[in-house]
Design an enzyme around this catalytic site. Structure first.
Site, PDB file in Angstrom:
ATOM      1  N   HIS A  84     -15.240   9.285 -34.285  1.00  0.00           N
ATOM      2  CA  HIS A  84     -13.991   8.711 -33.748  1.00  0.00           C
ATOM      3  C   HIS A  84     -13.693   7.413 -34.493  1.00  0.00           C
ATOM      4  O   HIS A  84     -14.363   6.403 -34.290  1.00  0.00           O
ATOM      5  CB  HIS A  84     -14.171   8.461 -32.241  1.00  0.00           C
ATOM      6  CG  HIS A  84     -12.985   7.850 -31.561  1.00  0.00           C
ATOM      7  ND1 HIS A  84     -12.436   8.380 -30.409  1.00  0.00           N
ATOM      8  CD2 HIS A  84     -12.242   6.752 -31.840  1.00  0.00           C
ATOM      9  CE1 HIS A  84     -11.413   7.628 -30.019  1.00  0.00           C
ATOM     10  NE2 HIS A  84     -11.281   6.627 -30.873  1.00  0.00           N
ATOM     11  N   HIS A  86     -10.278   5.131 -36.755  1.00  0.00           N
ATOM     12  CA  HIS A  86      -8.827   4.961 -36.982  1.00  0.00           C
ATOM     13  C   HIS A  86      -8.649   4.434 -38.398  1.00  0.00           C
ATOM     14  O   HIS A  86      -8.339   3.249 -38.598  1.00  0.00           O
ATOM     15  CB  HIS A  86      -8.237   3.980 -35.969  1.00  0.00           C
ATOM     16  CG  HIS A  86      -8.252   4.491 -34.568  1.00  0.00           C
ATOM     17  ND1 HIS A  86      -7.180   5.140 -34.009  1.00  0.00           N
ATOM     18  CD2 HIS A  86      -9.230   4.485 -33.631  1.00  0.00           C
ATOM     19  CE1 HIS A  86      -7.480   5.495 -32.757  1.00  0.00           C
ATOM     20  NE2 HIS A  86      -8.728   5.114 -32.504  1.00  0.00           N
ATOM     21  N   LYS A  89      -5.482   2.490 -39.391  1.00  0.00           N
ATOM     22  CA  LYS A  89      -5.290   1.102 -38.930  1.00  0.00           C
ATOM     23  C   LYS A  89      -6.164   0.118 -39.686  1.00  0.00           C
ATOM     24  O   LYS A  89      -5.921  -1.087 -39.651  1.00  0.00           O
ATOM     25  CB  LYS A  89      -5.650   0.982 -37.450  1.00  0.00           C
ATOM     26  CG  LYS A  89      -4.768   1.724 -36.468  1.00  0.00           C
ATOM     27  CD  LYS A  89      -5.202   1.367 -35.038  1.00  0.00           C
ATOM     28  CE  LYS A  89      -4.270   1.957 -33.997  1.00  0.00           C
ATOM     29  NZ  LYS A  89      -4.472   3.393 -33.775  1.00  0.00           N
ATOM     30  N   HIS A 242      -7.763  10.131 -26.211  1.00  0.00           N
ATOM     31  CA  HIS A 242      -8.140   8.782 -25.781  1.00  0.00           C
ATOM     32  C   HIS A 242      -7.898   8.718 -24.280  1.00  0.00           C
ATOM     33  O   HIS A 242      -6.749   8.828 -23.842  1.00  0.00           O
ATOM     34  CB  HIS A 242      -7.275   7.735 -26.471  1.00  0.00           C
ATOM     35  CG  HIS A 242      -7.716   7.380 -27.847  1.00  0.00           C
ATOM     36  ND1 HIS A 242      -7.638   8.249 -28.902  1.00  0.00           N
ATOM     37  CD2 HIS A 242      -8.250   6.229 -28.337  1.00  0.00           C
ATOM     38  CE1 HIS A 242      -8.096   7.634 -29.989  1.00  0.00           C
ATOM     39  NE2 HIS A 242      -8.475   6.427 -29.681  1.00  0.00           N
ATOM     40  N   GLU A 245      -9.014   4.169 -21.442  1.00  0.00           N
ATOM     41  CA  GLU A 245      -9.569   3.008 -22.157  1.00  0.00           C
ATOM     42  C   GLU A 245      -9.028   1.774 -21.464  1.00  0.00           C
ATOM     43  O   GLU A 245      -8.043   1.173 -21.892  1.00  0.00           O
ATOM     44  CB  GLU A 245      -9.167   3.044 -23.640  1.00  0.00           C
ATOM     45  CG  GLU A 245      -9.805   1.923 -24.441  1.00  0.00           C
ATOM     46  CD  GLU A 245      -9.423   1.945 -25.908  1.00  0.00           C
ATOM     47  OE1 GLU A 245      -8.615   2.815 -26.306  1.00  0.00           O
ATOM     48  OE2 GLU A 245      -9.928   1.106 -26.665  1.00  0.00           O
ATOM     49  N   ASP A 344     -15.024   3.767 -34.159  1.00  0.00           N
ATOM     50  CA  ASP A 344     -13.670   3.413 -33.716  1.00  0.00           C
ATOM     51  C   ASP A 344     -12.998   2.495 -34.741  1.00  0.00           C
ATOM     52  O   ASP A 344     -13.003   2.791 -35.922  1.00  0.00           O
ATOM     53  CB  ASP A 344     -13.722   2.806 -32.310  1.00  0.00           C
ATOM     54  CG  ASP A 344     -12.450   3.028 -31.497  1.00  0.00           C
ATOM     55  OD1 ASP A 344     -11.562   3.764 -31.975  1.00  0.00           O
ATOM     56  OD2 ASP A 344     -12.343   2.488 -30.388  1.00  0.00           O
ATOM     57  N   ASN A 345     -12.474   1.375 -34.325  1.00  0.00           N
ATOM     58  CA  ASN A 345     -11.633   0.554 -35.209  1.00  0.00           C
ATOM     59  C   ASN A 345     -12.445  -0.348 -36.121  1.00  0.00           C
ATOM     60  O   ASN A 345     -13.598  -0.645 -35.844  1.00  0.00           O
ATOM     61  CB  ASN A 345     -10.695  -0.299 -34.360  1.00  0.00           C
ATOM     62  CG  ASN A 345      -9.780   0.558 -33.524  1.00  0.00           C
ATOM     63  OD1 ASN A 345     -10.206   1.093 -32.512  1.00  0.00           O
ATOM     64  ND2 ASN A 345      -8.550   0.709 -33.955  1.00  0.00           N
TER      65      ASN A 345
HETATM   66 ZN   LIG Z   1      -9.870   5.164 -30.759  1.00  0.00          ZN
END
Ligand SMILES: [Zn+2]
Length: 452
Positions: A84, A86, A89, A242, A245, A344-345
């Site tokens: 997972h 991104h 981004k 998602h 969250e 994630d990010n």
């Molecule tokens: Zn995410």
């Protein structure tokens, strides 16, 4: 230049003798018989490499000394899998920060950056930077979510398809859409499902709505999820969501995902990310939710570093966070759900830090989620389990016949591995050491310098 501490013999045919690995990652009939060595479930083994593949796994000491180096108990791990992320981004932090450090601030800043800057070349260059970083860290497969509100899906999915082709054989790439759930009540949702299907992606949304942005469980969530699942089923797509969250216990969408899937008899895979607010519910509601998830075959991925960063952050000047922000991962595993952790990010408004390093994500997950004492088989949550959820059989484990895509550490134990940053790991791809020098942030200066 590489900082790697170990270089395998030239010729591509050798045995890593007297190495160690977690038993739970040895996918071999011999696994149960290997001698325990070190802490946790570590075992001692010899691992033979031939023609870029793992040729055989044997008990430590079984191999003639002339056939390869004595690893002196160094850990040998399979390449890890980031389920997972991104990548669209990533690395925008220098030009778009998050002044409040919370989820609302992140969503606003990202929307502003997306509308101003996310043309194809901007997305492509940042994604490429992320992939080169992950590759140098030993990551072998990544799933990325792609912001999909029109017109971004039409820009980002073609970039993703080109990157998947360019990186084939180095990093297996998958994509999932992400957009508010209520777009599946409109034609845009149908068009998005078609783009995802053309791209061989997963259909995804976030359990928030455009029409009721302040509602933690928006009124459109049931109908939106039902439509998303129908669109996915019609196209043979898996689903990646998602979910909840949020630090707000009124965010209770996970059980609705399970019920929607059960009501439709959905046959594809469903992965739910985050589910943080579930940790704030009563024990009874948690048990009811997990039972429904088990019945629906839902897998869960926790994003511990990002959850800890965003959740329970206050805009008050003087307030310390009071909870860790992560979901009930132990209870989920005990209930029989497949559970994973992921990165994630990375250097964007949702997370100011990160380096696409799944070994670091696992290390931090151990500390944030208490995946220790015992370590048990939790390391599978960063390797074998996400590989299986992505449908990549034989990845994330040590298995004869599979590519020799490995991380070799100087560390000999869980303690040594988790205590020290593994900056000096050797990354083997197809049995050969790769350059583990990381891309220089300066490459992105002209792209992401503050100019908004
Ligand atoms: Zn995410």
């Amino acid at each position: 230049m590489t900082h790697a501490f170990f270089t395998p013999p030239a010729g591509g045919r050798y045995v890593l003798r007297n190495a160690r690995a977690p038993r739970c990652l040895v996918d071999d009939p011999l696994a149960a018989d290997l001698r325990p060595a070190g802490d946790g479930d570590l075992v001692a083994l010899d691992l033979a490499v031939e023609d870029g593949r793992i040729a055989a796994i044997a008990p430590a000491g079984a191999t003639d000394a002339a056939r390869g180096p004595d690893m002196d108990a160094s850990l040998v791990l399979p390449g890890f899998v980031d389920l997972h992320t991104h990548l669209d981004k990533g690395h925008i932090w220098p030009r778009r920060q998050n002044p409040t450090g919370d989820g609302a601030g992140a969503a606003l800043a990202t929307m502003q950056d997306r509308t101003a800057h996310w043309h194809a070349e901007d997305v492509r260059r940042r994604m490429d930077f992320a992939l080169r970083t992950a590759y140098a860290k030993g990551v072998v497969a990544i799933r990325t979510h792609l912001d999909s509100l029109a017109p971004q899906a039409q820009i980002s999915f073609p970039v993703f398809r080109a990157m998947r082709e360019a990186w084939a054989g180095r990093i297996d790439l998958q994509a999932s859409s992400i957009a508010p759930v209520d777009i599946f009540l409109t034609d845009e949702g149908v068009q998005l499902a078609d783009i995802v299907a053309e791209s061989g992606g997963n259909l995804g949304c976030v359990t928030r709505s455009l029409r009721h942005p302040a509602e933690p469980t928006p009124p459109e969530v049931d109908e939106g999820l039902a439509r998303l699942l129908r669109l996915a089923a019609e196209r043979g797509l898996d689903v990646d969501l998602h979910v909840d969250e949020s630090t707000d216990p009124r965010a209770r969408s996970l059980i609705r995902v399970a019920r929607a899937a059960l009501a439709q008899g959905f046959k594809g895979r469903i992965l739910c990310g985050h589910c943080t607010s579930l940790a704030l519910q009563t024990d009874e509601f948690i048990a009811e939710t997990l039972a429904a998830c088990r019945d629906a075959g839902i897998a869960v991925v926790s994003l511990p570093t990002v959850n800890m960063y965003l959740q329970d952050r206050s805009r008050e000047a003087v307030r310390t966070p009071r909870w860790r922000g992560v979901t009930v991962l132990h209870e989920m595993k005990a209930a029989g759900l497949d559970v994973a952790v992921a990165g994630d990010n990375c250097r964007d408004p949702f997370y100011a830090y990160g380096d696409h390093d799944m070994l670091d994500t696992y290390t931090q997950a151990v500390k944030i989620l208490h995946l220790d004492h015992p370590f048990a088989d939790w390391i599978r949550a960063a390797s074998a389990t996400p590989a299986a959820i992505m449908g990549l059989q034989g990845r994330g484990v040590l298995k004869a016949g599979m590519p020799a895509d490995l991380m070799v550490l100087r560390a000999r134990s869980y303690s040594e591995m988790l205590a020290r940053h593994q900056f000096d790991r050797t990354v083997l791809r197809r049995g050969r050491a790769i350059d583990t020098t990381l891309p220089d942030y300066r490459e992105l200066d002209e792209l992401v310098e503050g100019r908004h």
